[in-house]
Design a protein around this motif. Structure first.
Motif, PDB file in Angstrom:
ATOM      1  N   THR A  64      10.599   3.935  -4.319  1.00  0.00           N
ATOM      2  CA  THR A  64       9.701   2.889  -4.820  1.00  0.00           C
ATOM      3  C   THR A  64      10.467   1.593  -5.100  1.00  0.00           C
ATOM      4  O   THR A  64       9.937   0.502  -4.881  1.00  0.00           O
ATOM      5  CB  THR A  64       8.921   3.324  -6.082  1.00  0.00           C
ATOM      6  N   TYR A  78       2.888  12.026  -9.887  1.00  0.00           N
ATOM      7  CA  TYR A  78       2.275  13.361  -9.842  1.00  0.00           C
ATOM      8  C   TYR A  78       3.365  14.433  -9.855  1.00  0.00           C
ATOM      9  O   TYR A  78       3.299  15.399 -10.625  1.00  0.00           O
ATOM     10  CB  TYR A  78       1.411  13.486  -8.584  1.00  0.00           C
ATOM     11  N   ASP A  84       0.829  -1.212   0.000  1.00  0.00           N
ATOM     12  CA  ASP A  84       0.000   0.000   0.000  1.00  0.00           C
ATOM     13  C   ASP A  84       0.862   1.260   0.000  1.00  0.00           C
ATOM     14  O   ASP A  84       0.596   2.199  -0.745  1.00  0.00           O
ATOM     15  CB  ASP A  84      -0.934   0.021   1.208  1.00  0.00           C
ATOM     16  N   ALA A  85       1.890   1.271   0.850  1.00  0.00           N
ATOM     17  CA  ALA A  85       2.768   2.441   0.927  1.00  0.00           C
ATOM     18  C   ALA A  85       3.467   2.678  -0.408  1.00  0.00           C
ATOM     19  O   ALA A  85       3.548   3.817  -0.884  1.00  0.00           O
ATOM     20  CB  ALA A  85       3.801   2.262   2.044  1.00  0.00           C
ATOM     21  N   ARG A  86       3.954   1.609  -1.048  1.00  0.00           N
ATOM     22  CA  ARG A  86       4.616   1.763  -2.345  1.00  0.00           C
ATOM     23  C   ARG A  86       3.654   2.344  -3.375  1.00  0.00           C
ATOM     24  O   ARG A  86       4.018   3.212  -4.163  1.00  0.00           O
ATOM     25  CB  ARG A  86       5.171   0.444  -2.851  1.00  0.00           C
ATOM     26  N   GLY A  87       2.420   1.873  -3.370  1.00  0.00           N
ATOM     27  CA  GLY A  87       1.433   2.393  -4.315  1.00  0.00           C
ATOM     28  C   GLY A  87       1.197   3.887  -4.125  1.00  0.00           C
ATOM     29  O   GLY A  87       1.114   4.641  -5.096  1.00  0.00           O
ATOM     30  N   ARG A  88       1.093   4.319  -2.869  1.00  0.00           N
ATOM     31  CA  ARG A  88       0.895   5.750  -2.596  1.00  0.00           C
ATOM     32  C   ARG A  88       2.117   6.563  -2.995  1.00  0.00           C
ATOM     33  O   ARG A  88       1.999   7.619  -3.611  1.00  0.00           O
ATOM     34  CB  ARG A  88       0.565   5.965  -1.117  1.00  0.00           C
ATOM     35  N   VAL A  89       3.304   6.051  -2.656  1.00  0.00           N
ATOM     36  CA  VAL A  89       4.537   6.763  -3.005  1.00  0.00           C
ATOM     37  C   VAL A  89       4.669   6.865  -4.522  1.00  0.00           C
ATOM     38  O   VAL A  89       4.975   7.934  -5.060  1.00  0.00           O
ATOM     39  CB  VAL A  89       5.778   6.076  -2.383  1.00  0.00           C
ATOM     40  N   ALA A 113       2.346   6.766  -6.835  1.00  0.00           N
ATOM     41  CA  ALA A 113       1.360   7.721  -7.366  1.00  0.00           C
ATOM     42  C   ALA A 113       1.809   9.162  -7.115  1.00  0.00           C
ATOM     43  O   ALA A 113       1.710  10.017  -8.002  1.00  0.00           O
ATOM     44  CB  ALA A 113      -0.010   7.470  -6.731  1.00  0.00           C
ATOM     45  N   ASP A 114       2.332   9.428  -5.932  1.00  0.00           N
ATOM     46  CA  ASP A 114       2.802  10.785  -5.621  1.00  0.00           C
ATOM     47  C   ASP A 114       4.019  11.169  -6.449  1.00  0.00           C
ATOM     48  O   ASP A 114       4.137  12.300  -6.920  1.00  0.00           O
ATOM     49  CB  ASP A 114       3.121  10.917  -4.125  1.00  0.00           C
TER      50      ASP A 114
END
Length: 127
Positions: A109, A77, A66-71, A73-74
């Protein structure tokens, strides 16, 4: 920012992707301090919860995924922001800082992906 401290204008504008900007470095510093304090306050119980929940290596895996997915995506961006900053020829120091941030984010990542792989490998090895 905690909901109680956010203005109605901020709450209303957020779904449209609008954010308040600060041209005063003191206000930026105050914003960053508040952001940091909020994050640490919300994270205060993480250690106890993680200790209780993470009983084996595979239990760690979903949180890291989950953390990797958020990182990721950020970082993507921020990569888009960097492209826009470059295309508009904005301040070279801003471009350099964003380049460093994007590079570091991509490195993070990779490290997180390695951590995820390690959970599976350690499980397979019976550790």
């Amino acid at each position: 920012m905690p909901l109680a401290r956010r203005s109605l204008m901020d709450i209303t504008a957020e779904p449209f992707g609008w954010r308040r900007v600060h041209s005063d470095t003191d206000k930026v510093d105050a914003l960053l301090t508040e952001q940091t304090e909020t994050a640490y306050r919300e994270a205060a119980g993480h250690t106890a919860l993680a200790t209780a929940k993470n009983t084996d290596v595979l239990a760690v895996q979903p949180g890291v995924v989950d953390a990797r997915g958020r990182v990721l995506a950020d970082v993507l961006y921020l990569e888009g922001l960097l492209a826009g900053v470059r295309n508009k020829g904005l301040a070279p120091e801003l471009i350099k800082r964003l380049e460093d941030t994007v590079d570091h984010g991509h490195e993070l990542t990779v490290l997180l992906a390695d951590t995820i792989r390690t959970t599976a490998a350690a499980h397979a090895d019976g550790r």
